[in-house]
Design a protein around this motif. Structure first.
Motif, short mmCIF file in Angstrom:
data_model
loop_
_atom_site.label_atom_id
_atom_site.label_comp_id
_atom_site.label_asym_id
_atom_site.label_seq_id
_atom_site.Cartn_x
_atom_site.Cartn_y
_atom_site.Cartn_z
N GLU A 101 -0.78 49.50 25.27
CA GLU A 101 -0.08 50.54 24.48
C GLU A 101 1.31 50.78 25.03
O GLU A 101 2.27 50.98 24.28
N SER B 168 -0.27 37.81 26.12
CA SER B 168 -0.04 38.08 24.69
C SER B 168 -0.10 36.82 23.85
O SER B 168 -0.49 36.87 22.68
N SER C 261 3.59 47.94 24.11
CA SER C 261 3.73 47.79 22.66
C SER C 261 4.78 48.74 22.07
O SER C 261 5.10 48.66 20.90
#
Length: 200
Positions: free
Chosen positions: A196, A77, A199
């Motif tokens: 996803e 990230s 997140s």
């Protein structure tokens, strides 16, 4: 040193593909385990369930447990570019994975064992940390005293070639040339589902 030590074929059948490498038992019965494996009606899987399954598949494929996987995701990230692709690149550049890709070991689990038992050198020095990240230009080789091991000689004979790795079968020395492009990596992974999931 934590690693998964449970039944491998059962996990492979759960995902519907041989995540631990070639498996003759999986080829015989590549459907979910249990008495009603073939006939069982599958419940509709939720979006979260699909994302979780993909994450678990990647963890089993590369032999990484949850905390280490989470740390790799956080590192991915912070890097430039797409998180999912960065994560796959970090997993691909682990020392045990590079040993497996070079063909020194038949599976990632075998590669991990060779590394942790001090049979592998990185840039001329013995490295026994399977999760150690290999950078482009690094040289990975088999120690002189380990070159006659049967598992290594058998594996090298059946090795596949990859464009981002240069390997000399005679000297059992290889070089990590560059970070592979996502489309070059043969594993069927939908990394976007993992992004996803984390997140949420």
């Amino acid at each position: 040193m934590a690693r998964y030590t449970g039944p491998s074929t059962k996990i492979a059948r759960k995902f519907g593909e041989p995540v631990f490498g070639e498996d003759k038992y999986f080829e015989k019965r590549n459907y979910p385990s249990g008495q009603h494996g073939l006939a069982r009606k599958r419940k509709k899987v939720s979006e979260y369930g699909t994302q979780l399954k993909e994450k678990q598949k990647v963890k089993y494929t590369y032999g990484v447990l949850e905390r280490q996987f989470r740390n790799l995701y956080e590192k991915a990230s912070r890097m430039k570019g797409q998180k999912g692709e960065n994560l796959i690149m970090l997993l691909e550049s682990r020392l045990d994975n590079i040993v497996y890709r070079m063909g020194i070991a038949p599976t990632r689990a075998a590669a991990r064992q060779l590394v942790s038992h001090c049979h592998i050198t990185k840039n001329g020095e013995v490295c026994n940390i399977p999760s150690s990240l290999v950078k482009p230009g690094d040289v990975v080789a088999v120690r002189e005293r380990s070159k006659s091991l049967e598992v290594i000689t058998n594996s090298v004979a059946a090795a596949k070639k990859y464009s981002w790795i240069e390997f000399d079968a005679k000297s059992l020395t290889g070089k990590y040339l560059n970070t592979p492009a996502r489309e070059e990596i043969p594993e069927t992974i939908n990394e976007q589902l993992i992004v996803e999931l984390y997140s949420k």
